[in-house]
Design a protein around this motif. Structure first.
Motif, PDB file in Angstrom:
ATOM      1  N   THR A   1      90.783  55.956 -57.592  1.00 18.96           N
ATOM      2  CA  THR A   1      91.922  56.843 -57.818  1.00 18.96           C
ATOM      3  C   THR A   1      91.453  58.193 -58.349  1.00 18.96           C
ATOM      4  O   THR A   1      91.910  59.250 -57.903  1.00 18.96           O
ATOM      5  CB  THR A   1      92.909  56.204 -58.814  1.00 18.96           C
ATOM      6  N   MET A   2      90.531  58.159 -59.293  1.00 22.89           N
ATOM      7  CA  MET A   2      90.013  59.406 -59.853  1.00 22.89           C
ATOM      8  C   MET A   2      89.251  60.192 -58.789  1.00 22.89           C
ATOM      9  O   MET A   2      89.365  61.428 -58.709  1.00 22.89           O
ATOM     10  CB  MET A   2      89.122  59.117 -61.051  1.00 22.89           C
ATOM     11  N   LYS A   3      88.482  59.497 -57.945  1.00 23.24           N
ATOM     12  CA  LYS A   3      87.734  60.169 -56.883  1.00 23.24           C
ATOM     13  C   LYS A   3      88.691  60.879 -55.926  1.00 23.24           C
ATOM     14  O   LYS A   3      88.380  61.963 -55.409  1.00 23.24           O
ATOM     15  CB  LYS A   3      86.881  59.151 -56.118  1.00 23.24           C
ATOM     16  N   MET A   4      89.857  60.275 -55.681  1.00 25.61           N
ATOM     17  CA  MET A   4      90.846  60.872 -54.783  1.00 25.61           C
ATOM     18  C   MET A   4      91.716  61.923 -55.471  1.00 25.61           C
ATOM     19  O   MET A   4      92.619  62.480 -54.842  1.00 25.61           O
ATOM     20  CB  MET A   4      91.756  59.784 -54.214  1.00 25.61           C
ATOM     21  N   GLY A   5      91.473  62.173 -56.758  1.00 29.28           N
ATOM     22  CA  GLY A   5      92.306  63.124 -57.481  1.00 29.28           C
ATOM     23  C   GLY A   5      93.686  62.601 -57.780  1.00 29.28           C
ATOM     24  O   GLY A   5      94.644  63.377 -57.926  1.00 29.28           O
ATOM     25  N   GLY A   6      93.820  61.282 -57.882  1.00 28.85           N
ATOM     26  CA  GLY A   6      95.124  60.682 -58.146  1.00 28.85           C
ATOM     27  C   GLY A   6      95.731  61.184 -59.441  1.00 28.85           C
ATOM     28  O   GLY A   6      95.035  61.406 -60.430  1.00 28.85           O
ATOM     29  N   GLU A   7      97.044  61.335 -59.442  1.00 25.50           N
ATOM     30  CA  GLU A   7      97.735  61.905 -60.595  1.00 25.50           C
ATOM     31  C   GLU A   7      98.277  60.852 -61.547  1.00 25.50           C
ATOM     32  O   GLU A   7      98.783  61.186 -62.626  1.00 25.50           O
ATOM     33  CB  GLU A   7      98.841  62.846 -60.107  1.00 25.50           C
ATOM     34  N   ASN A   8      98.180  59.573 -61.155  1.00 20.70           N
ATOM     35  CA  ASN A   8      98.613  58.464 -62.005  1.00 20.70           C
ATOM     36  C   ASN A   8      97.815  57.226 -61.598  1.00 20.70           C
ATOM     37  O   ASN A   8      97.217  57.180 -60.520  1.00 20.70           O
ATOM     38  CB  ASN A   8     100.106  58.145 -61.813  1.00 20.70           C
ATOM     39  N   TYR A   9      97.832  56.216 -62.476  1.00 20.71           N
ATOM     40  CA  TYR A   9      97.332  54.895 -62.111  1.00 20.71           C
ATOM     41  C   TYR A   9      98.386  53.880 -62.541  1.00 20.71           C
ATOM     42  O   TYR A   9      98.857  53.912 -63.684  1.00 20.71           O
ATOM     43  CB  TYR A   9      95.987  54.565 -62.762  1.00 20.71           C
ATOM     44  N   VAL A  10      98.763  52.975 -61.618  1.00 19.83           N
ATOM     45  CA  VAL A  10      99.872  52.044 -61.862  1.00 19.83           C
ATOM     46  C   VAL A  10      99.357  50.613 -62.005  1.00 19.83           C
ATOM     47  O   VAL A  10      98.435  50.199 -61.304  1.00 19.83           O
ATOM     48  CB  VAL A  10     100.904  52.116 -60.714  1.00 19.83           C
ATOM     49  N   LEU A  11      99.977  49.869 -62.911  1.00 23.25           N
ATOM     50  CA  LEU A  11      99.742  48.428 -63.029  1.00 23.25           C
ATOM     51  C   LEU A  11     101.061  47.709 -62.792  1.00 23.25           C
ATOM     52  O   LEU A  11     102.052  47.983 -63.478  1.00 23.25           O
ATOM     53  CB  LEU A  11      99.189  48.071 -64.409  1.00 23.25           C
TER      54      LEU A  11
END
Length: 432
Positions: free
Chosen positions: A174-184
């Motif tokens: 997610t960080m590599k893709m520049g994701g703006e959130n991480y969901v669980l």
């Protein structure tokens, strides 16, 4: 050859158009309350429903025939190619994914990790050339049989370990893709019977797991939000993230209320016995509002049908709460919605998103008008006006003895006042 060959990019055509593939209400450049509509809504496509789902239901298997169905890297890359074709046709700015949606399933954890890293690089190249962005990533910790008794809450420590290691790889991707959130999402974090469940043990495991996620976020310098998605019961009898209020209690218990927010789904709110706007308002009042999954349930069914939204009034009431909360920051509107299993053609997938985007745009504009005109907020302020006085403010800090004496000395005799619900509902109807 693209699966979507022959389908032109969808444009804003206005309310008089008769085409199935034209936006009647969604004009990305239209200004609403000083901001572009696209920047308000922040639309996202769900990789799992649009590209990984095969059209099954509890009573029947696969009905879709997609050229990318397969469990190898070639199929995963073909799926990504066609996903970005759909994003381009719809003009979507974001997408969301689970690891199992985008990578082949390997024979070991190490192979899964390698596959995820490879496909994340491939998707990253397509993002760079297209301008697409990742709203959030997440781990699928519910589909494989190893998760039948949960992931973080599993009675087997090895499943907990596998799950934690999987989340690490997904956060890295997610960080590599520049994701703006991480969901669980705890799809299996619950129980089917108390006869074999230790509630206290499982809650401690879930709390430790989430704390490790937050620690890792700070370790790697991930700037996005960590989000929990509430979900009641289905498929288990009870789940630890039943609704927004339950999630907040869990976060408070483990000291995470300042670190974690919620991603609220319309269908899950209904399953919990609430309305979507209730859950949004509750999250905002608790300071944990983050993002939304937009869909709807079939109200004749008792389960989560994940249909595309088609009710402008529901959308208006939802976006009213979103706007009142200050709008999305890192979050957005993810279409956690899937076609009906009889909708087999490429054009069906495009048209479903077009309709959903239009309903959301129509709801946003109605919500903005209601908020700008202020009729609902004025009525709310009038109803609670007594609490804005000095006497009202002081009342909450006074002892029961003092209040008792005041009631007697002032001979207080309260009379009920109308809540004017029907008038307020009629006001909402004016804007839809």
């Amino acid at each position: 050859m693209s699966y979507f060959d022959g389908i032109d990019p969808v444009k804003f055509t206005g309310t008089d158009t008769t085409t199935d593939l034209g936006f009647r209400h969604y004009n990305p450049d239209e200004t609403v309350m000083g901001k572009r509509m696209e920047d308000h809504l922040r639309f996202s496509c769900a990789w799992w429903h649009s590209f990984a789902w095969e059209g099954g239901d509890p009573f029947g298997g696969r009905t879709f025939d997609r050229p990318w169905f397969g469990n190898d890297m070639a199929a995963a890359k073909l799926k990504a190619d066609n996903a970005f074709d759909l994003f381009r046709i719809l003009g979507l700015p974001y997408f969301c994914w689970h690891d199992a949606d985008i990578r082949p399933d390997g024979d070991s954890f190490a192979e899964n990790a390698r596959n995820l890293a490879e496909i994340a690089d491939y998707i990253g190249e397509k993002m760079e050339s297209s301008g697409m962005k990742c709203l959030w990533g997440t781990a699928n910790l519910f589909s494989h049989r190893r998760f039948m008794s949960g992931a973080a809450t599993n009675p087997d420590p090895e499943v907990y370990a596998w799950s934690a290691a999987t989340v690490k790889t997904c956060m890295d991707a997610t960080m590599k893709m520049g994701g703006e959130n991480y969901v669980l999402w705890g799809g299996r974090e619950g129980y089917e019977t108390l006869l074999n469940t230790d509630l206290g043990q499982e809650a401690e495991q879930a709390g430790a797991f989430l704390n490790r996620v937050v620690e890792y976020k700070h370790k790697i310098g991930f700037k996005g939000a960590i989000l929990i998605e509430p979900k009641p019961q289905e498929p288990t009898k009870h789940q630890y993230d039943y609704d927004v209020a339950t999630v907040y209690g869990f976060l408070k218990r483990f000291g995470l209320e300042k670190e974690v927010q919620v991603n609220i789904e319309q269908g899950h709110a209904i399953l919990a016995g609430h309305s979507f706007e209730h859950e949004l308002a509750m999250a905002a009042s608790l300071g944990i509002f983050g993002s939304i999954d937009m869909n709807r349930n079939d109200y004749q069914s008792g389960w989560d049908t994940d249909q595309f939204p088609d009710n402008p009034r529901e959308a208006a009431l939802a976006y009213y709460e979103v706007l009142k909360a200050g709008g999305f920051k890192t979050g957005g509107t993810n279409f956690d919605a899937k076609l009906r299993r009889q909708s087999l053609d490429p054009v069906d997938l495009v048209a479903a998103h077009v309709g959903g985007m239009d309903v959301c745009a129509r709801g946003l504009k109605a919500a903005a008008a209601m908020l700008s005109d202020g009729a609902l907020e004025d009525a709310r302020a009038e109803r609670y006006a007594g609490w804005a006085t000095e006497e009202g403010k002081a009342l909450l800090g006074r002892s029961l003895d003092d209040i008792h004496d005041q009631v007697i000395e002032s001979d207080i005799r309260p009379e009920p006042r109308s809540g004017r619900q029907e008038i307020l509902e009629n006001i909402v109807s004016r804007y839809i």
